[in-house]
Scaffold this active site. Structure first.
Site, short mmCIF file in Angstrom:
data_model
loop_
_atom_site.label_atom_id
_atom_site.label_comp_id
_atom_site.label_asym_id
_atom_site.label_seq_id
_atom_site.Cartn_x
_atom_site.Cartn_y
_atom_site.Cartn_z
N ASP A 158 0.86 -1.19 0.00
CA ASP A 158 0.00 0.00 0.00
C ASP A 158 0.90 1.24 0.00
O ASP A 158 1.65 1.48 0.94
CB ASP A 158 -0.89 -0.01 1.24
CG ASP A 158 -2.02 1.00 1.18
OD1 ASP A 158 -2.18 1.66 0.13
OD2 ASP A 158 -2.74 1.14 2.18
N ASP A 197 -2.63 2.32 -6.33
CA ASP A 197 -1.57 2.39 -5.32
C ASP A 197 -1.60 1.23 -4.32
O ASP A 197 -0.98 1.31 -3.26
CB ASP A 197 -1.66 3.71 -4.55
CG ASP A 197 -3.00 3.88 -3.83
OD1 ASP A 197 -3.97 3.20 -4.21
OD2 ASP A 197 -3.07 4.70 -2.90
N GLU A 198 -2.29 0.15 -4.66
CA GLU A 198 -2.50 -0.90 -3.66
C GLU A 198 -2.66 -2.23 -4.37
O GLU A 198 -3.33 -2.32 -5.41
CB GLU A 198 -3.76 -0.56 -2.87
CG GLU A 198 -4.08 -1.43 -1.70
CD GLU A 198 -5.36 -1.00 -1.01
OE1 GLU A 198 -5.72 -1.63 -0.01
OE2 GLU A 198 -6.01 -0.03 -1.47
#
Length: 360
Positions: free
Chosen positions: A13, A107-108
């Site tokens: 993350d 983003d994860e």
């Protein structure tokens, strides 16, 4: 978890991704409270730096609320083409370690590193190396959670943010869940957490004490899931390149709504939550659906498929409001509303990957 050998799952993350990219590219923003979005009266925060989060500024928050909480907040317009480019760099790094990468957003992502392709001795070492590579290539920090299933890996990645990592071993799993508030569980939103609290369920230990029949009675199909995660159990595999069918947000109200203006305001807020997800992922759909559940639990849906993708927040708002207006005047109070966007196409014409959106 199946079989005798535990899986090795990593949840990566990025730390305050959009805001961190802006601070990286503009050194004058470093150390200052930054919100990605627009500060106009009808604007919404797409992302907030850690300096802004100290003041309670959060993504999907109206810009006016964010400014009240942090008058020194600096708004910067989003640059989604830049975020997508950085995301491609990150996912290229992840793919060097396993083909089993399940993106949740730009983003994860989850990684299954049970099969040791790089010859690294542990999943912990793998996560450390991945985070170092991301920092080297992008100049950005990432946090990581390592565990034997996805649920615990995601919880673990929050445990040392920002720029840290945490491991939950099979021996630690049940005890780790036991002490956490249920509101911290992925998949338990504020409304569900409040409902659990009203039933005397405040922690993982409280949840574990409830029989599955009780959980099904009060939470329906989600009951077995809550029964499992209270024990640190999650059999979901990491699935790469899974197509997204829909993304939505819904909320159950503490009191039934009857005032049209209040109903429209709630629909507008739900549409803004979905739009914030669209902004974050770069994915857009053509079909808008509004869900209405009445005080007597009868349910209605209204949908509209547009000739092109919904590419503006105002369009999503207006279509959603028009759809809910089709049930006016309502002879019954409304206990739940939801807005869903579906029929996705990625900005490059490809179907986007699966993202989780569990908002209440």
């Amino acid at each position: 978890m199946t079989g005798a050998t535990p899986r090795k799952i990593i949840h990566i993350d990025m730390d305050a991704f959009y805001a961190s990219v802006e601070q990286r590219d503009d050194p004058s923003l470093k150390g200052r409270p930054v919100a990605v979005g627009h500060g106009a009266a009808r604007g919404v925060v797409a992302a907030a730096s850690y300096e802004a989060r100290v003041f309670g500024v959060r993504s999907a928050m109206p810009s006016t609320t964010a400014l009240r909480r942090c008058p020194e907040l600096i708004f910067v317009p989003p640059r989604f083409e830049v975020y997508r480019a950085v995301s491609r760099q990150i996912h290229a790094i992840l793919a060097e370690y396993t083909p089993l990468v399940e993106p949740l957003s730009l983003d994860e992502a989850y990684l299954d590193v049970t099969e040791n392709l790089r010859g690294l001795p542990t999943a912990t070492r793998t996560a450390t190396e991945i985070r170092a590579r991301i920092l080297e290539v992008t100049g950005l920090t990432a946090s990581a959670g390592i565990s034997y299933n996805k649920f615990l890996a995601k919880l673990a990645s929050d445990h040392r943010k920002p720029n840290g990592q945490f491991v939950v071993t099979p021996e630690m799993g049940p005890g780790f869940v036991e002490h956490l508030p249920v509101g911290k569980f992925h998949g338990v939103g504020p409304v569900t957490a409040a409902r659990m609290n009203s039933l005397g369920i405040f922690t993982g230990a409280d949840l574990r004490q409830q029989p599955i029949a009780f959980l099904q009675q009060h939470f329906g199909k989600a009951g077995p899931w809550y029964h499992a995660i209270a024990r640190g159990e999650d059999d979901r595999p990491v699935v790469a390149d899974r197509p997204r069918k829909s993304a939505g947000s819904e909320t159950t109200f503490r009191r039934d709504l009857t005032d049209p203006a209040e109903i429209e305001a709630s629909i507008r807020a739900l549409a803004d939550e979905v739009w914030a997800w669209c902004q974050k992922t770069g994915a857009h759909g053509r079909t808008v659906t509004v869900k209405i559940k009445y005080a007597d639990f009868q349910q209605a849906t209204r949908s509209r498929t547009l000739p092109a993708q919904v590419t503006s927040q105002e369009t999503l708002r207006q279509v959603s409001i028009d759809l809910v207006r089709s049930v006016f005047p309502s002879a019954k109070g409304i206990r739940l509303l939801g807005v869903t966007l579906s029929n996705f196409e990625g900005l490059d014409g490809a179907e986007p990957r699966q993202f989780d959106l569990l908002l209440e």
